[in-house]
Design an enzyme around this catalytic site. Sequence first.
Site, short mmCIF file in Angstrom:
data_model
loop_
_atom_site.label_atom_id
_atom_site.label_comp_id
_atom_site.label_asym_id
_atom_site.label_seq_id
_atom_site.Cartn_x
_atom_site.Cartn_y
_atom_site.Cartn_z
N ILE A 1 0.82 -1.22 0.00
CA ILE A 1 0.00 0.00 0.00
C ILE A 1 0.85 1.27 0.00
O ILE A 1 0.37 2.32 -0.38
CB ILE A 1 -1.00 0.00 1.17
CG1 ILE A 1 -0.30 0.14 2.52
CG2 ILE A 1 -1.84 -1.25 1.15
CD1 ILE A 1 -1.26 0.35 3.67
N GLU A 2 2.10 1.17 0.42
CA GLU A 2 2.97 2.35 0.39
C GLU A 2 3.39 2.69 -1.04
O GLU A 2 3.36 3.84 -1.44
CB GLU A 2 4.21 2.11 1.25
CG GLU A 2 4.00 2.30 2.74
CD GLU A 2 3.75 3.75 3.11
OE1 GLU A 2 4.17 4.65 2.35
OE2 GLU A 2 3.14 3.99 4.17
N SER A 3 3.80 1.67 -1.81
CA SER A 3 4.42 1.96 -3.10
C SER A 3 3.97 1.02 -4.21
O SER A 3 4.50 1.09 -5.31
CB SER A 3 5.94 1.84 -2.97
OG SER A 3 6.30 0.51 -2.60
#
Length: 460
Positions: A177-179
């Site tokens: 979900i970050e990258s």
Amino acid sequence: MKFTSIILFIFLLFSSLQADAQAVVQPEVQPQDSLSEESDAAEAEAAEEALLDELLMADSSVLTAEQQVGTVLYKQEEIDRQLLEWALTWLDTTACTMVRDTTFTPDSVYQKRLSELPTIIPMTYNSVVRGFIEMYVKRRPRQVASLLRVAELYFPIFEDKLCEYNLPDELKYLAVIESALNASARSHAGAAGIWQFMPSTGRNYGLEVNSLVDERLDPYKSTDAACRCLRALYKLYGDWHLALASYNCGPGNVNKAIRRSGGKRDFWSIYPWLPRETRAYVPIFIAANYAMYYSDEHGICPDTLYQTRFKHREVLMSAAVDTLHSSQRQHLEQLSAVLGLPIAELRKLNPAYVRDIVPGGKDYNIVLPIDYTGAYIELQDSILSYKADSLLHKQAQMIAMAQKSTDTYSAGGITYYKVKKGDTLGAIAKRYRCSVKQLQRWNNLRSTNIQIGQKLKILK
């Protein structure tokens, strides 16, 4: 400190959409949280809190507290879902054969599957989580298929480090979900890498960030830093949901939300008082765990091509790689030409070298497909001499200037650090994993007093 997910940061680009949700959403946590501002806004907040209480009471007989939050913030959820769908479009899935699962999945099935996940972090189920689960497995199965393939490269790195720091294995899905597992991802706010560190936070955790090297983009070193950061946040709150929220928006914003909620220390209880982009963070994390773990249940398998395509470029993702160390300055084009390895793959495997230059002066990691490591060792002299004048020597002055313009640079095997406002000798020693006495000895310091702008030598 401030972390910005490349997926969730998209909210800032669509701020105008939030107007429709304001009628049912608590007031946002403001950048400035002074007592005077809270006093001035007391009446407005009281009115909005009364509205929230009224809405929560409507279905209190049939819904859990978490489900009530999901119902009240339904419009916000719809906006979040649309923005996540838009953010996932960076993955090129033209070769993927996945089709949408159009069957209806009851809440009881989702809830049972989440409860059976082998996790330490609670996998709460509610309407918000359901919306994001279906975004992954029903609306975007091709993106999940691509993520499953890229995960084969990165998850072993994450799993080893999480095990080393005794952290929950499911935290590996945080990078999803970050990258979206894009090690070169950069947000408009300045966060970078697979774990989306801001420059200052990266440096605080020992990552080199300057004009030549950005170790936030190094999957190995940034994963180590992320583990240390997550461990510290969990120690601060003793709750993984709050630690995750803090990773996204910083402890300051989480602490504000706790105060505004009356001291509650549960994510769903402080949900309305969190920053807009953080409210969806834990639900998306739970949904990512579900989508990646139960992909088979929805007919999703890893993208069948060994070559994973990224929008605007194609990069061969080599699952079998090896990490070598070198203190010699070299250019990735030298390795590419002598080893016969595509420069695109070298850049993908070594994203920390933002100008394709391995600075030298101390040991730097060079990641190569395992089949090329023997050739690299045997042909090192040829690599270093190949077009050295045009690729390196003429850039020496530029490199020196770039290094001296940053807080940290290396030369002759010594790391030099420029003292900034707020630095202490103890904090610097912790950052570089040495003792205060060593710093004093290396720099002929008779006391622990240091000055802003002073350059310190780190001999390790």
